[in-house]
Design a protein around this motif. Sequence first.
Motif, PDB file in Angstrom:
ATOM      1  N   ASP A  45       0.820  -1.216   0.000  1.00  0.00           N
ATOM      2  CA  ASP A  45       0.000   0.000   0.000  1.00  0.00           C
ATOM      3  C   ASP A  45       0.853   1.265   0.000  1.00  0.00           C
ATOM      4  OD1 ASP A  45       0.749  -0.845   2.609  1.00  0.00           O
ATOM      5  OD2 ASP A  45      -0.846   0.312   3.538  1.00  0.00           O
ATOM      6  N   TRP A  46       2.095   1.184   0.415  1.00  0.00           N
ATOM      7  CA  TRP A  46       2.982   2.345   0.406  1.00  0.00           C
ATOM      8  C   TRP A  46       3.958   2.332  -0.761  1.00  0.00           C
ATOM      9  CZ3 TRP A  46       5.003   2.663   6.138  1.00  0.00           C
ATOM     10  CH2 TRP A  46       3.940   3.025   6.981  1.00  0.00           C
ATOM     11  N   HIS A  47       4.344   1.157  -1.198  1.00  0.00           N
ATOM     12  CA  HIS A  47       5.427   1.036  -2.167  1.00  0.00           C
ATOM     13  C   HIS A  47       5.005   0.356  -3.465  1.00  0.00           C
ATOM     14  CE1 HIS A  47       7.341   0.745   1.967  1.00  0.00           C
ATOM     15  NE2 HIS A  47       7.594   1.959   1.536  1.00  0.00           N
ATOM     16  N   GLY A  48       3.712   0.205  -3.670  1.00  0.00           N
ATOM     17  CA  GLY A  48       3.213  -0.480  -4.865  1.00  0.00           C
ATOM     18  C   GLY A  48       3.638   0.180  -6.165  1.00  0.00           C
ATOM     19  N   ASP A  49       3.853   1.496  -6.137  1.00  0.00           N
ATOM     20  CA  ASP A  49       4.299   2.170  -7.360  1.00  0.00           C
ATOM     21  C   ASP A  49       5.636   1.615  -7.840  1.00  0.00           C
ATOM     22  OD1 ASP A  49       5.311   3.573  -4.944  1.00  0.00           O
ATOM     23  OD2 ASP A  49       6.329   4.847  -6.406  1.00  0.00           O
ATOM     24  N   LEU A  50       6.455   1.150  -6.905  1.00  0.00           N
ATOM     25  CA  LEU A  50       7.742   0.581  -7.296  1.00  0.00           C
ATOM     26  C   LEU A  50       7.578  -0.742  -8.030  1.00  0.00           C
ATOM     27  CD1 LEU A  50       9.791   1.420  -4.086  1.00  0.00           C
ATOM     28  CD2 LEU A  50       9.920   2.537  -6.328  1.00  0.00           C
ATOM     29  N   ASP A  51       6.474  -1.426  -7.767  1.00  0.00           N
ATOM     30  CA  ASP A  51       6.217  -2.691  -8.459  1.00  0.00           C
ATOM     31  C   ASP A  51       5.990  -2.477  -9.955  1.00  0.00           C
ATOM     32  OD1 ASP A  51       6.420  -3.974  -6.014  1.00  0.00           O
ATOM     33  OD2 ASP A  51       4.252  -4.027  -5.694  1.00  0.00           O
ATOM     34  N   THR A  52       5.650  -1.245 -10.345  1.00  0.00           N
ATOM     35  CA  THR A  52       5.407  -0.974 -11.766  1.00  0.00           C
ATOM     36  C   THR A  52       6.696  -0.786 -12.551  1.00  0.00           C
ATOM     37  OG1 THR A  52       5.268   1.459 -11.579  1.00  0.00           O
ATOM     38  CG2 THR A  52       3.234   0.173 -11.185  1.00  0.00           C
ATOM     39  N   LEU A  53       7.814  -0.492 -11.887  1.00  0.00           N
ATOM     40  CA  LEU A  53       9.048  -0.196 -12.619  1.00  0.00           C
ATOM     41  C   LEU A  53       9.492  -1.331 -13.537  1.00  0.00           C
ATOM     42  CD1 LEU A  53      11.196   1.789 -10.031  1.00  0.00           C
ATOM     43  CD2 LEU A  53       9.986   2.668 -12.031  1.00  0.00           C
ATOM     44  N   PRO A  54       9.472  -2.588 -13.091  1.00  0.00           N
ATOM     45  CA  PRO A  54       9.895  -3.648 -14.009  1.00  0.00           C
ATOM     46  C   PRO A  54       8.851  -3.966 -15.087  1.00  0.00           C
ATOM     47  CG  PRO A  54      10.177  -4.324 -11.716  1.00  0.00           C
ATOM     48  CD  PRO A  54       9.355  -3.077 -11.728  1.00  0.00           C
ATOM     49  N   GLU A  55       7.655  -3.454 -14.939  1.00  0.00           N
ATOM     50  CA  GLU A  55       6.557  -3.789 -15.856  1.00  0.00           C
ATOM     51  C   GLU A  55       6.432  -2.753 -16.971  1.00  0.00           C
ATOM     52  OE1 GLU A  55       5.419  -6.732 -15.356  1.00  0.00           O
ATOM     53  OE2 GLU A  55       6.480  -6.845 -13.453  1.00  0.00           O
ATOM     54  N   GLN A  56       5.552  -3.026 -17.904  1.00  0.00           N
ATOM     55  CA  GLN A  56       5.241  -2.077 -18.965  1.00  0.00           C
ATOM     56  C   GLN A  56       4.256  -1.037 -18.433  1.00  0.00           C
ATOM     57  OE1 GLN A  56       6.655  -2.344 -22.190  1.00  0.00           O
ATOM     58  NE2 GLN A  56       7.894  -3.884 -21.163  1.00  0.00           N
ATOM     59  N   ASP A  57       4.235   0.112 -19.037  1.00  0.00           N
ATOM     60  CA  ASP A  57       3.243   1.146 -18.745  1.00  0.00           C
ATOM     61  C   ASP A  57       3.270   1.655 -17.310  1.00  0.00           C
ATOM     62  OD1 ASP A  57       2.343   1.029 -21.398  1.00  0.00           O
ATOM     63  OD2 ASP A  57       1.122  -0.710 -20.915  1.00  0.00           O
ATOM     64  N   SER A  58       4.436   1.777 -16.747  1.00  0.00           N
ATOM     65  CA  SER A  58       4.575   2.377 -15.426  1.00  0.00           C
ATOM     66  C   SER A  58       4.184   3.848 -15.505  1.00  0.00           C
ATOM     67  CB  SER A  58       6.027   2.262 -14.953  1.00  0.00           C
ATOM     68  OG  SER A  58       6.235   3.033 -13.790  1.00  0.00           O
ATOM     69  N   PRO A  59       3.554   4.404 -14.456  1.00  0.00           N
ATOM     70  CA  PRO A  59       3.252   5.839 -14.478  1.00  0.00           C
ATOM     71  C   PRO A  59       4.518   6.686 -14.511  1.00  0.00           C
ATOM     72  CG  PRO A  59       2.804   4.932 -12.305  1.00  0.00           C
ATOM     73  CD  PRO A  59       3.118   3.769 -13.208  1.00  0.00           C
ATOM     74  N   TYR A  60       5.666   6.063 -14.321  1.00  0.00           N
ATOM     75  CA  TYR A  60       6.935   6.771 -14.378  1.00  0.00           C
ATOM     76  C   TYR A  60       7.546   6.797 -15.777  1.00  0.00           C
ATOM     77  CZ  TYR A  60       6.989   6.560  -9.278  1.00  0.00           C
ATOM     78  OH  TYR A  60       6.696   6.703  -7.944  1.00  0.00           O
ATOM     79  N   PHE A  61       6.901   6.182 -16.746  1.00  0.00           N
ATOM     80  CA  PHE A  61       7.475   6.110 -18.080  1.00  0.00           C
ATOM     81  C   PHE A  61       6.868   7.188 -18.974  1.00  0.00           C
ATOM     82  CE2 PHE A  61       8.484   1.287 -17.615  1.00  0.00           C
ATOM     83  CZ  PHE A  61       9.469   1.600 -16.699  1.00  0.00           C
ATOM     84  N   PRO A  62       7.593   7.589 -20.018  1.00  0.00           N
ATOM     85  CA  PRO A  62       7.148   8.698 -20.866  1.00  0.00           C
ATOM     86  C   PRO A  62       5.748   8.524 -21.463  1.00  0.00           C
ATOM     87  CG  PRO A  62       9.417   8.130 -21.377  1.00  0.00           C
ATOM     88  CD  PRO A  62       8.907   7.088 -20.414  1.00  0.00           C
ATOM     89  N   GLU A  63       5.380   7.293 -21.768  1.00  0.00           N
ATOM     90  CA  GLU A  63       4.054   7.067 -22.371  1.00  0.00           C
ATOM     91  C   GLU A  63       2.924   7.487 -21.426  1.00  0.00           C
ATOM     92  OE1 GLU A  63       7.107   4.412 -24.058  1.00  0.00           O
ATOM     93  OE2 GLU A  63       6.424   4.711 -22.006  1.00  0.00           O
ATOM     94  N   GLN A  64       3.208   7.533 -20.153  1.00  0.00           N
ATOM     95  CA  GLN A  64       2.223   7.926 -19.143  1.00  0.00           C
ATOM     96  C   GLN A  64       2.524   9.324 -18.587  1.00  0.00           C
ATOM     97  OE1 GLN A  64      -0.383   5.954 -18.592  1.00  0.00           O
ATOM     98  NE2 GLN A  64       0.457   4.503 -20.049  1.00  0.00           N
TER      99      GLN A  64
END
Length: 153
Positions: A45-64
């Motif tokens: 619940d606090w660090h779930g955003d980090l789980d997106t880094l290895p995946e596609q379509d992370s909110p941290y990537f330019p496409e988002q």
Amino acid sequence: MAAPLPSGIRVIRLQNDTPRHVREGARAFCLRMINEVYGYSYRPDWHGDLDTLPEQDSPYFPEQRGAFFVLLNAEDDIIGTAGLRALSSRPDIVALTKGRFPNPDSAASHWRMYVDSRYRRMGVGRVLIDLRREAGTEMGYDSIYNDLLQLPF
């Protein structure tokens, strides 16, 4: 323009095509820093955003409309990270800041800025701040949410 990098340091901006091991390494580095600095272990619940880094379509990537920077030393060890993403990617924060950001789509929020303790006070943090600011400007954001502050670009 970003502050000059200390000698031997290089920048990677994570994207979908960045090798997975680099994206996984960024996640692991952030979790290690969270544990070292704050004494917290992983909590989805606090660090779930980090789980997106290895995946596609992370909110941290330019496409988002996001950016995630990794700084590496000469041995390719991660020594710093900093993320930027759309404020609108966090509806809970949009609700908390209602009225402060008339157009949440034009505001960014910064996340996950960590610098390895061996590299602090060397200008690494300034580089990360400047990289985020430049990326935010390039992506059309006009302000950045930082907890309770609103900073103009």
